[in-house]
Design a protein around this motif. Structure first.
Motif, mmCIF file in Angstrom:
data_model
loop_
_atom_site.group_PDB
_atom_site.id
_atom_site.type_symbol
_atom_site.label_atom_id
_atom_site.label_comp_id
_atom_site.label_asym_id
_atom_site.label_seq_id
_atom_site.Cartn_x
_atom_site.Cartn_y
_atom_site.Cartn_z
ATOM 1 N N ARG A 244 -19.989 -83.792 -25.233
ATOM 2 C CA ARG A 244 -20.867 -83.867 -26.393
ATOM 3 C C ARG A 244 -21.282 -82.474 -26.858
ATOM 4 O O ARG A 244 -21.746 -81.643 -26.077
ATOM 5 N N LYS A 246 -22.827 -82.132 -30.440
ATOM 6 C CA LYS A 246 -23.913 -82.206 -31.414
ATOM 7 C C LYS A 246 -24.077 -83.641 -31.899
ATOM 8 O O LYS A 246 -23.098 -84.316 -32.214
ATOM 9 N N ASP A 247 -25.345 -84.095 -31.950
ATOM 10 C CA ASP A 247 -25.641 -85.405 -32.527
ATOM 11 C C ASP A 247 -25.735 -85.289 -34.041
ATOM 12 O O ASP A 247 -26.267 -84.305 -34.577
ATOM 13 N N LEU A 248 -25.242 -86.305 -34.730
ATOM 14 C CA LEU A 248 -25.265 -86.318 -36.196
ATOM 15 C C LEU A 248 -26.251 -87.372 -36.685
ATOM 16 O O LEU A 248 -26.601 -88.316 -35.964
ATOM 17 N N GLU A 249 -26.683 -87.224 -37.938
ATOM 18 C CA GLU A 249 -27.773 -88.038 -38.451
ATOM 19 C C GLU A 249 -27.427 -89.512 -38.584
ATOM 20 O O GLU A 249 -28.321 -90.360 -38.652
ATOM 21 N N SER A 252 -23.445 -90.949 -35.074
ATOM 22 C CA SER A 252 -22.220 -90.449 -34.453
ATOM 23 C C SER A 252 -22.489 -89.068 -33.851
ATOM 24 O O SER A 252 -23.565 -88.505 -34.040
ATOM 25 N N TRP A 253 -21.515 -88.513 -33.159
ATOM 26 C CA TRP A 253 -21.714 -87.195 -32.552
ATOM 27 C C TRP A 253 -20.400 -86.435 -32.455
ATOM 28 O O TRP A 253 -19.327 -87.037 -32.381
ATOM 29 N N ALA A 255 -17.809 -83.889 -30.559
ATOM 30 C CA ALA A 255 -17.430 -83.674 -29.166
ATOM 31 C C ALA A 255 -16.151 -82.842 -29.114
ATOM 32 O O ALA A 255 -15.437 -82.707 -30.114
ATOM 33 N N ARG A 290 -15.069 -86.401 -33.833
ATOM 34 C CA ARG A 290 -16.339 -87.092 -34.060
ATOM 35 C C ARG A 290 -16.259 -88.439 -33.377
ATOM 36 O O ARG A 290 -15.243 -89.143 -33.482
#
Length: 410
Positions: A244, A246-249, A252-253, A255, A290
């Motif tokens: 991982r 970054k987390d997205l708004e 989803s994230w 990787a 993603r």
């Protein structure tokens, strides 16, 4: 013989042979080009010229319940009505010999020249943003249990179990909206779907968004398919653990996935650190993806993990991608059309030798592509989803067009 070769300035009598409503989709010019490329042009005048044999192969797919002679009569019987002609439909032996002379390569060539996506920008359900929705999947066909077929297609699969009949595996890329198969490869069941799929990724184009089930993912396959410029949306196995970033708004994230073999732990850590810092990665060693996670309530909360090359949620949200992945099942619908309605449920192919098996498979793929394209064209013109037009009803209309005397050119 000359009486049935030339009639009233029309040229060869067999030049009148067509395939009804499908003739414009499989034009004579393309057949002739493929025949010339493979050097299969007949050296002497025959009752079944090479281009007619290709149309006859497609007719055999349209009329899977009928024997060779009956199908040959349906396709060519109207030639006997031409004034001055002395036409007799080919016998079973003549059809078999003509198929043997033709081989499989020409039919494959015709399919690969013609098979293209059928949907236009106006086709409903065909697009996610600017990307054409595509799917890759596979299916199995039963073959006659002749000694030749058993030698080439043993009835033991890659999964280690024995089947009743020898079987051929087909893996295909199809358009979700139209069900049109645009690329395919075939082999025995000892080859896995993943192996056959690898030969197809080079057919992808940048306008496509390819969906795939978890059986197709591997790092090399993802790397190769994405290198074509196409976007990918694949389900992955539970054993794959992307790192991982970054987390997205939208939930989803982002990787990073590293090459699973031949990398030391320190190399993987360095690649992950480079990804965190936004440094360029060696695509042979690591890729940024993603990740979209969701569950399916009506499957007892089954967890599904997707990875995609579409990194920006503004281009496609997690919700849109999850909905888009479900369109992958349209490939199964297309395969069912071919296996259940066109070929017939539980039906074994006709061909008793491996080369003719391959020829018959390419003929089925070509015939199904033409039918799917016909349906999609009609649906787009009517402003409805292609799923609204029944495949079986279309098949019946096309069958009638092949034998309809009113459709025969004067």
């Amino acid at each position: 013989m000359a009486e049935w070769i030339k009639v009233g300035g029309l040229g060869r009598l067999t030049d009148l042979v067509g395939l009804g409503a499908l003739t414009s989709l499989v034009p004579r010019q393309v057949l002739d080009e493929a025949i010339e490329l493979h050097g299969c042009r007949e050296e002497r005048v025959r009752k079944l010229p090479t281009h007619v044999v290709i149309y006859l192969l497609m007719a055999l797919c349209l009329f899977a319940d009928d024997d060779y002679e009956e199908v040959a009569e349906k396709l060519t019987g109207l030639l006997a009505a031409v004034p001055g002609a002395r036409w007799e439909s080919p016998t079973r032996g003549a059809v078999t010999q003509a198929r043997q002379r033709l081989g499989a390569g020409v039919v494959r060539e015709v399919f690969e020249r013609l098979a293209r996506p059928a949907a236009t920008e106006a086709t409903r359900g065909a697009w996610l943003g600017r990307w054409r929705l595509m799917a890759i999947d596979g299916f199995i066909l039963d073959l006659p249990d002749t000694a030749a077929n058993l030698a080439e297609f043993p009835n033991d699969s890659a999964g280690g179990y024995e089947t009743v009949y020898p079987q051929a595996r087909v893996v295909a890329i199809s358009e979700c909206a139209s069900h049109a198969i645009v690329a395919a490869d075939t082999s025995g069941c000892w080859d896995s779907e993943q192996t056959l799929a690898y030969s197809l990724y080079g057919r992808l184009t940048p306008e496509m968004l390819l969906t795939a089930d978890r059986g197709f993912y591997s790092f090399p396959a993802w790397q190769y398919a994405s290198s074509t410029g196409a976007q990918l949306l694949w389900r992955v196995q539970a054993g794959l653990h992307p790192y991982r970033l970054k987390d997205l708004e939208d939930g989803s994230w982002l990787a990073v996935i590293t090459k699973p073999t031949k990398l030391r732990r320190s190399q993987k850590d360095r690649l992950r650190e480079d990804a965190r810092r936004g440094r360029e990665l060696d695509p042979d060693l690591a890729v940024i993806v993603r990740v979209v996670d969701y569950t399916v309530p009506d499957r007892k909360g089954e967890h599904i993990r997707l990875i995609t090359t579409i990194l920006d949620p503004a281009e496609a949200s997690a919700h849109q991608l999850a909905a888009c992945y479900q369109e992958r099942w349209e490939a199964e619908t297309g395969f069912a059309q071919l296996k259940t309605y066109l070929r017939g449920p539980g039906r074994v192919l006709r061909s008793r030798t491996p080369d003719l098996v391959r020829q018959e498979i390419w003929a089925y793929l070509l015939t199904h592509w033409a039918l799917a394209t016909l349906i999609c064209t009609a649906a787009t013109a009517a402003g409805v989803d292609p799923d609204r037009i029944k495949f079986l009803a279309t098949l019946r209309i096309v069958r009638r067009s092949v034998t309809d005397r009113a459709a025969f050119s004067p």
